[in-house]
Design a protein around this motif. Sequence first.
Motif, PDB file in Angstrom:
ATOM      1  N   MET A  21       0.826  -1.216   0.000  1.00 10.89           N
ATOM      2  CA  MET A  21       0.000   0.000   0.000  1.00 10.89           C
ATOM      3  C   MET A  21       0.857   1.262   0.000  1.00 10.89           C
ATOM      4  O   MET A  21       0.412   2.313  -0.456  1.00 10.89           O
ATOM      5  CB  MET A  21      -0.948  -0.002   1.204  1.00 10.89           C
ATOM      6  N   ASN A  22       2.087   1.157   0.498  1.00 10.38           N
ATOM      7  CA  ASN A  22       3.007   2.298   0.512  1.00 10.38           C
ATOM      8  C   ASN A  22       3.992   2.253  -0.650  1.00 10.38           C
ATOM      9  O   ASN A  22       5.006   2.957  -0.628  1.00 10.38           O
ATOM     10  CB  ASN A  22       3.751   2.360   1.843  1.00 10.38           C
ATOM     11  N   CYS A  23       3.701   1.424  -1.642  1.00  8.75           N
ATOM     12  CA  CYS A  23       4.513   1.307  -2.866  1.00  8.75           C
ATOM     13  C   CYS A  23       5.957   0.936  -2.577  1.00  8.75           C
ATOM     14  O   CYS A  23       6.881   1.389  -3.256  1.00  8.75           O
ATOM     15  CB  CYS A  23       4.453   2.596  -3.683  1.00  8.75           C
ATOM     16  N   LEU A  24       6.166   0.099  -1.568  1.00  9.22           N
ATOM     17  CA  LEU A  24       7.509  -0.395  -1.260  1.00  9.22           C
ATOM     18  C   LEU A  24       7.670  -1.769  -1.884  1.00  9.22           C
ATOM     19  O   LEU A  24       6.808  -2.632  -1.743  1.00  9.22           O
ATOM     20  CB  LEU A  24       7.722  -0.470   0.254  1.00  9.22           C
ATOM     21  N   GLY A  25       8.776  -1.983  -2.548  1.00 10.83           N
ATOM     22  CA  GLY A  25       8.988  -3.236  -3.261  1.00 10.83           C
ATOM     23  C   GLY A  25       9.541  -4.373  -2.419  1.00 10.83           C
ATOM     24  O   GLY A  25       9.425  -5.528  -2.790  1.00 10.83           O
ATOM     25  N   ARG A  26      10.137  -4.065  -1.272  1.00  8.50           N
ATOM     26  CA  ARG A  26      10.819  -5.096  -0.501  1.00  8.50           C
ATOM     27  C   ARG A  26      10.399  -5.087   0.964  1.00  8.50           C
ATOM     28  O   ARG A  26       9.980  -4.078   1.504  1.00  8.50           O
ATOM     29  CB  ARG A  26      12.328  -4.905  -0.574  1.00  8.50           C
ATOM     30  N   ILE A  27      10.569  -6.254   1.572  1.00 11.26           N
ATOM     31  CA  ILE A  27      10.420  -6.418   3.005  1.00 11.26           C
ATOM     32  C   ILE A  27      11.731  -6.978   3.514  1.00 11.26           C
ATOM     33  O   ILE A  27      12.281  -7.907   2.922  1.00 11.26           O
ATOM     34  CB  ILE A  27       9.274  -7.381   3.350  1.00 11.26           C
ATOM     35  N   GLU A  28      12.237  -6.407   4.595  1.00  8.60           N
ATOM     36  CA  GLU A  28      13.465  -6.894   5.221  1.00  8.60           C
ATOM     37  C   GLU A  28      13.148  -7.308   6.649  1.00  8.60           C
ATOM     38  O   GLU A  28      12.447  -6.594   7.361  1.00  8.60           O
ATOM     39  CB  GLU A  28      14.534  -5.799   5.254  1.00  8.60           C
ATOM     40  N   ALA A  29      13.640  -8.461   7.047  1.00 12.31           N
ATOM     41  CA  ALA A  29      13.519  -8.919   8.434  1.00 12.31           C
ATOM     42  C   ALA A  29      14.927  -8.890   9.022  1.00 12.31           C
ATOM     43  O   ALA A  29      15.817  -9.601   8.549  1.00 12.31           O
ATOM     44  CB  ALA A  29      12.923 -10.316   8.495  1.00 12.31           C
ATOM     45  N   LEU A  30      15.117  -8.053  10.021  1.00 13.93           N
ATOM     46  CA  LEU A  30      16.438  -7.869  10.618  1.00 13.93           C
ATOM     47  C   LEU A  30      16.633  -8.832  11.788  1.00 13.93           C
ATOM     48  O   LEU A  30      15.703  -9.099  12.547  1.00 13.93           O
ATOM     49  CB  LEU A  30      16.595  -6.428  11.098  1.00 13.93           C
ATOM     50  N   ASN A  31      17.830  -9.344  11.926  1.00 13.51           N
ATOM     51  CA  ASN A  31      18.193 -10.220  13.050  1.00 13.51           C
ATOM     52  C   ASN A  31      17.251 -11.409  13.201  1.00 13.51           C
ATOM     53  O   ASN A  31      16.721 -11.672  14.277  1.00 13.51           O
ATOM     54  CB  ASN A  31      18.251  -9.420  14.362  1.00 13.51           C
ATOM     55  N   VAL A  32      17.038 -12.113  12.107  1.00 14.69           N
ATOM     56  CA  VAL A  32      16.142 -13.267  12.107  1.00 14.69           C
ATOM     57  C   VAL A  32      16.717 -14.371  12.986  1.00 14.69           C
ATOM     58  O   VAL A  32      17.870 -14.777  12.824  1.00 14.69           O
ATOM     59  CB  VAL A  32      15.919 -13.776  10.660  1.00 14.69           C
ATOM     60  N   ALA A  33      15.912 -14.845  13.907  1.00 16.87           N
ATOM     61  CA  ALA A  33      16.333 -15.939  14.790  1.00 16.87           C
ATOM     62  C   ALA A  33      16.473 -17.227  13.980  1.00 16.87           C
ATOM     63  O   ALA A  33      15.750 -17.451  13.011  1.00 16.87           O
ATOM     64  CB  ALA A  33      15.297 -16.144  15.896  1.00 16.87           C
ATOM     65  N   ALA A  34      17.406 -18.056  14.380  1.00 12.11           N
ATOM     66  CA  ALA A  34      17.632 -19.322  13.683  1.00 12.11           C
ATOM     67  C   ALA A  34      16.357 -20.157  13.625  1.00 12.11           C
ATOM     68  O   ALA A  34      16.080 -20.822  12.628  1.00 12.11           O
ATOM     69  CB  ALA A  34      18.752 -20.104  14.361  1.00 12.11           C
ATOM     70  N   HIS A  69      25.644 -22.779   5.145  1.00 14.10           N
ATOM     71  CA  HIS A  69      26.254 -21.849   6.098  1.00 14.10           C
ATOM     72  C   HIS A  69      25.522 -20.507   6.072  1.00 14.10           C
ATOM     73  O   HIS A  69      25.234 -19.921   7.115  1.00 14.10           O
ATOM     74  CB  HIS A  69      27.736 -21.665   5.778  1.00 14.10           C
ATOM     75  N   LEU A  70      25.210 -20.029   4.878  1.00 16.12           N
ATOM     76  CA  LEU A  70      24.510 -18.766   4.728  1.00 16.12           C
ATOM     77  C   LEU A  70      23.136 -18.821   5.395  1.00 16.12           C
ATOM     78  O   LEU A  70      22.770 -17.935   6.157  1.00 16.12           O
ATOM     79  CB  LEU A  70      24.368 -18.421   3.244  1.00 16.12           C
ATOM     80  N   ALA A  71      22.381 -19.872   5.131  1.00 15.39           N
ATOM     81  CA  ALA A  71      21.039 -19.996   5.702  1.00 15.39           C
ATOM     82  C   ALA A  71      21.078 -20.065   7.220  1.00 15.39           C
ATOM     83  O   ALA A  71      20.174 -19.589   7.897  1.00 15.39           O
ATOM     84  CB  ALA A  71      20.344 -21.223   5.133  1.00 15.39           C
ATOM     85  N   ARG A  72      22.138 -20.647   7.776  1.00 18.55           N
ATOM     86  CA  ARG A  72      22.239 -20.768   9.236  1.00 18.55           C
ATOM     87  C   ARG A  72      22.766 -19.515   9.911  1.00 18.55           C
ATOM     88  O   ARG A  72      22.524 -19.298  11.095  1.00 18.55           O
ATOM     89  CB  ARG A  72      23.142 -21.938   9.601  1.00 18.55           C
ATOM     90  N   ASN A  73      23.500 -18.680   9.178  1.00 22.47           N
ATOM     91  CA  ASN A  73      24.192 -17.573   9.826  1.00 22.47           C
ATOM     92  C   ASN A  73      23.784 -16.177   9.363  1.00 22.47           C
ATOM     93  O   ASN A  73      24.173 -15.204  10.005  1.00 22.47           O
ATOM     94  CB  ASN A  73      25.704 -17.732   9.646  1.00 22.47           C
ATOM     95  N   ALA A  74      23.047 -16.075   8.292  1.00 22.32           N
ATOM     96  CA  ALA A  74      22.642 -14.761   7.809  1.00 22.32           C
ATOM     97  C   ALA A  74      21.541 -14.209   8.700  1.00 22.32           C
ATOM     98  O   ALA A  74      20.520 -14.856   8.894  1.00 22.32           O
ATOM     99  CB  ALA A  74      22.174 -14.846   6.358  1.00 22.32           C
ATOM    100  N   GLY A  75      21.744 -13.033   9.233  1.00 25.55           N
ATOM    101  CA  GLY A  75      20.771 -12.464  10.154  1.00 25.55           C
ATOM    102  C   GLY A  75      19.680 -11.651   9.493  1.00 25.55           C
ATOM    103  O   GLY A  75      18.583 -11.550  10.006  1.00 25.55           O
ATOM    104  N   ALA A 106      23.459  -8.294   1.380  1.00 29.56           N
ATOM    105  CA  ALA A 106      24.580  -7.994   2.280  1.00 29.56           C
ATOM    106  C   ALA A 106      25.022  -9.251   3.021  1.00 29.56           C
ATOM    107  O   ALA A 106      26.222  -9.490   3.189  1.00 29.56           O
ATOM    108  CB  ALA A 106      24.191  -6.897   3.267  1.00 29.56           C
ATOM    109  N   SER A 107      24.064 -10.067   3.452  1.00 29.68           N
ATOM    110  CA  SER A 107      24.407 -11.318   4.139  1.00 29.68           C
ATOM    111  C   SER A 107      25.114 -12.278   3.185  1.00 29.68           C
ATOM    112  O   SER A 107      26.077 -12.939   3.562  1.00 29.68           O
ATOM    113  CB  SER A 107      23.149 -11.976   4.703  1.00 29.68           C
ATOM    114  N   ARG A 108      24.626 -12.349   1.949  1.00 26.11           N
ATOM    115  CA  ARG A 108      25.264 -13.238   0.964  1.00 26.11           C
ATOM    116  C   ARG A 108      26.685 -12.791   0.670  1.00 26.11           C
ATOM    117  O   ARG A 108      27.597 -13.601   0.578  1.00 26.11           O
ATOM    118  CB  ARG A 108      24.432 -13.291  -0.316  1.00 26.11           C
ATOM    119  N   GLU A 109      26.884 -11.478   0.519  1.00 24.40           N
ATOM    120  CA  GLU A 109      28.224 -10.955   0.243  1.00 24.40           C
ATOM    121  C   GLU A 109      29.169 -11.226   1.406  1.00 24.40           C
ATOM    122  O   GLU A 109      30.346 -11.525   1.199  1.00 24.40           O
ATOM    123  CB  GLU A 109      28.156  -9.463  -0.068  1.00 24.40           C
TER     124      GLU A 109
END
Length: 147
Positions: free
Chosen positions: A70-83, A119-125, A99-102
């Motif tokens: 509704m606010n015309c934002l293209g992305r959603i980011e979840a910060l510090n996602v718990a394992a 490793h990425l899936a387990r550690n990317a926050g 950024a996590s992938r890089e």
Amino acid sequence: MQTSIVRNPIPGSESRISYVGLDGAAALYHGYLDYKLNDNALEIHTMTALPHGSGLGSILLYLAALEAVMNCLGRIEALNVAATARGFYLGAGMHPSRASREMVQNMELKRNEFDIKFHLARNAGTWDGMARHVKDNAFKSIENRWT
């Protein structure tokens, strides 16, 4: 049932979507999602939904994704996602952020591609996804449980 969305009109300020079951069996259900809108994404800072596996998290994520669209934002980011929540976000169509992938790619890991992705899936926050895609996936998740 009581669902509320508290929006803060100051750009970049925290807003909250909350759900509280008022009586009977519904009283067991409660949760909230704290977010803010930035220039190009809705940022989820905190989310909790109890009981786990009930589908309430999908409802909260759906409402957040709807807010993003509704606010015309293209992305959603979840910060510090718990394992323990990564499977939930993966099912919603989100993935570790660029950024996590890089960060993982710069680690000079001497591993095969599967090990790096694991490793990425387990550690990317930080995880992100396309707002419309997340909205559609969250709706599919709740459609059979709550309707």
